[in-house]
Design a protein around this motif. Structure first.
Motif, mmCIF file in Angstrom:
data_model
loop_
_atom_site.group_PDB
_atom_site.id
_atom_site.type_symbol
_atom_site.label_atom_id
_atom_site.label_comp_id
_atom_site.label_asym_id
_atom_site.label_seq_id
_atom_site.Cartn_x
_atom_site.Cartn_y
_atom_site.Cartn_z
ATOM 1 N N ALA A 83 33.873 42.408 47.327
ATOM 2 C CA ALA A 83 34.972 42.984 46.676
ATOM 3 C C ALA A 83 36.216 42.235 47.217
ATOM 4 C CB ALA A 83 35.356 44.561 46.769
ATOM 5 N N GLY A 84 36.386 42.001 48.437
ATOM 6 C CA GLY A 84 37.765 41.302 48.657
ATOM 7 C C GLY A 84 37.616 39.995 48.270
ATOM 8 N N ARG A 85 36.738 39.180 48.292
ATOM 9 C CA ARG A 85 36.615 37.760 47.689
ATOM 10 C C ARG A 85 36.887 37.810 46.191
ATOM 11 N NH1 ARG A 85 32.035 37.557 50.907
ATOM 12 N NH2 ARG A 85 30.713 37.671 49.142
ATOM 13 N N TYR A 86 36.171 38.942 45.414
ATOM 14 C CA TYR A 86 36.542 38.799 43.951
ATOM 15 C C TYR A 86 38.057 39.212 43.684
ATOM 16 C CZ TYR A 86 36.513 40.536 39.131
ATOM 17 O OH TYR A 86 36.736 40.531 37.975
ATOM 18 N N ALA A 87 38.741 40.099 44.646
ATOM 19 C CA ALA A 87 39.856 40.492 44.273
ATOM 20 C C ALA A 87 40.938 39.224 44.601
ATOM 21 C CB ALA A 87 40.424 41.676 45.113
ATOM 22 N N LEU A 123 30.629 55.526 48.345
ATOM 23 C CA LEU A 123 29.647 55.018 49.665
ATOM 24 C C LEU A 123 29.242 53.451 49.661
ATOM 25 C CD1 LEU A 123 27.218 57.999 49.511
ATOM 26 C CD2 LEU A 123 28.718 57.632 51.201
ATOM 27 N N LEU A 124 29.282 53.038 48.382
ATOM 28 C CA LEU A 124 28.983 51.452 48.346
ATOM 29 C C LEU A 124 30.340 50.664 49.116
ATOM 30 C CD1 LEU A 124 27.489 50.898 44.704
ATOM 31 C CD2 LEU A 124 26.520 50.543 46.793
ATOM 32 N N LEU A 125 31.343 51.097 48.862
ATOM 33 C CA LEU A 125 32.689 50.456 49.567
ATOM 34 C C LEU A 125 32.580 50.652 51.046
ATOM 35 C CD1 LEU A 125 35.286 50.842 46.985
ATOM 36 C CD2 LEU A 125 34.277 48.864 47.456
ATOM 37 N N LEU A 126 31.816 51.531 51.432
ATOM 38 C CA LEU A 126 31.685 51.579 52.974
ATOM 39 C C LEU A 126 30.961 50.644 53.493
ATOM 40 C CD1 LEU A 126 31.514 55.596 53.396
ATOM 41 C CD2 LEU A 126 33.488 54.122 53.513
ATOM 42 N N LEU A 127 29.846 50.109 52.669
ATOM 43 C CA LEU A 127 28.982 48.785 53.187
ATOM 44 C C LEU A 127 29.780 47.553 53.342
ATOM 45 C CD1 LEU A 127 25.980 49.738 50.856
ATOM 46 C CD2 LEU A 127 26.301 50.397 53.310
ATOM 47 N N PRO A 128 29.780 46.809 54.479
ATOM 48 C CA PRO A 128 30.612 45.625 55.000
ATOM 49 C C PRO A 128 30.138 44.572 53.871
ATOM 50 C CG PRO A 128 29.629 46.798 56.843
ATOM 51 C CD PRO A 128 28.983 47.466 55.947
ATOM 52 N N PRO A 129 28.994 44.327 53.404
ATOM 53 C CA PRO A 129 28.723 43.319 52.470
ATOM 54 C C PRO A 129 29.648 43.574 50.999
ATOM 55 C CG PRO A 129 26.651 43.724 53.473
ATOM 56 C CD PRO A 129 27.741 44.855 53.967
ATOM 57 N N VAL A 130 29.524 44.821 50.712
ATOM 58 C CA VAL A 130 30.227 45.137 49.362
ATOM 59 C C VAL A 130 31.551 44.748 49.620
ATOM 60 C CG1 VAL A 130 30.554 47.008 47.638
ATOM 61 C CG2 VAL A 130 28.255 46.477 48.821
ATOM 62 N N ASP A 132 44.689 34.939 42.685
ATOM 63 C CA ASP A 132 44.836 33.471 42.856
ATOM 64 C C ASP A 132 44.896 33.133 41.198
ATOM 65 O OD1 ASP A 132 44.941 33.692 45.477
ATOM 66 O OD2 ASP A 132 43.169 32.469 45.611
ATOM 67 N N ARG A 133 44.156 33.404 40.499
ATOM 68 C CA ARG A 133 44.118 33.038 39.248
ATOM 69 C C ARG A 133 45.447 33.586 38.418
ATOM 70 N NH1 ARG A 133 38.469 34.379 38.757
ATOM 71 N NH2 ARG A 133 39.005 36.280 37.885
ATOM 72 N N ARG A 134 45.839 34.758 38.562
ATOM 73 C CA ARG A 134 46.887 35.527 38.179
ATOM 74 C C ARG A 134 48.323 34.971 38.398
ATOM 75 N NH1 ARG A 134 46.119 40.364 35.174
ATOM 76 N NH2 ARG A 134 43.993 40.887 35.263
ATOM 77 N N VAL A 135 48.018 34.380 39.903
ATOM 78 C CA VAL A 135 49.495 33.761 40.228
ATOM 79 C C VAL A 135 49.731 32.458 39.756
ATOM 80 C CG1 VAL A 135 50.333 33.037 42.424
ATOM 81 C CG2 VAL A 135 49.591 35.249 42.369
ATOM 82 N N LYS A 136 48.500 31.763 39.587
ATOM 83 C CA LYS A 136 48.552 30.303 38.942
ATOM 84 C C LYS A 136 49.093 30.421 37.602
ATOM 85 C CE LYS A 136 45.432 28.219 42.249
ATOM 86 N NZ LYS A 136 44.111 27.412 42.393
#
Length: 192
Positions: free
Chosen positions: A128-132, A117-124, A137-141
């Motif tokens: 989560a998208g920004r965090y992922a 239900l939390l992932l259904l909320l657009p701000p969450v 990016d860190r892992r690829v670098k």
């Protein structure tokens, strides 16, 4: 008893990989405990209704996100065939996390339902998208920091059987050409 260098140690597992089985077991125990607690307070029929409702809602969310992703893919392919550069639609981002929310809703349990239900909320989903993206990016670098040759060397040195053969191969082509194997035997000397 021989003394010498200590045996080569295996690669250490990351802390997250070491604690993941314990975390999954704790999550399962907590899910069962919460279901028993709710069943004791509200009744077994209420728990059954919650689980069935979560599964139905999760299926609907996954179906909606899948249709939206397919529509976006179709539009992008049509724009590419027309020669136009496809624009990124702000509404089409987050389908992966929307589907993950649907899957979490379909998994039986109250904690997974709350996370879904939390992932259904657009701000969450946006957070989560920004965090992922930052994590990827860190892992690829970090992976690009070494060269491809280094990666091949590491893969070769850490074979599953644990054997490492170190040394050099020195080829003396001039000596080989001046000394033939023999007219009667075309094989090299090491394979006779």
């Amino acid at each position: 008893m021989t003394t010498g260098a200590p045996p080569p140690s295996a690669r250490k597992r990351s802390r997250a990989r070491s604690l993941a089985p314990l975390g999954i077991a704790a999550w399962l125990v907590l899910e069962v405990w919460l279901l028993i607690l709710v069943a004791g307070a509200a009744g077994g029929f209420t728990v059954l209704a919650l689980l069935v409702g979560g599964a139905v809602l999760g299926a609907a969310v996954i179906k909606r996100a899948g249709r939206r992703a397919f529509r976006t893919l179709t539009e992008t392919l049509q724009q590419q065939q027309a020669g136009a550069v496809p624009a990124q639609d702000a509404g089409s981002t987050g389908n992966g996390f929307l589907m993950l929310g649907g899957v979490l809703l379909m998994i039986p349990g109250l904690l997974s339902d709350a996370a879904g239900l939390l992932l259904l909320l657009p701000p969450v989903r946006a957070w989560a998208g920004r965090y992922a993206e930052r994590s990827l990016d860190r892992r690829v670098k970090a992976a690009v920091a070494g060269s491809f040759g280094d990666a091949f060397q590491q893969a070769r040195m850490h074979r599953p059987d644990g054997k490492v053969v170190q040394g050099e191969v020195i080829r003396d082509d001039t000596a080989r050409q001046s000394r033939p194997y023999g007219d009667d035997d075309p094989r090299p000397p090491l394979t006779r």
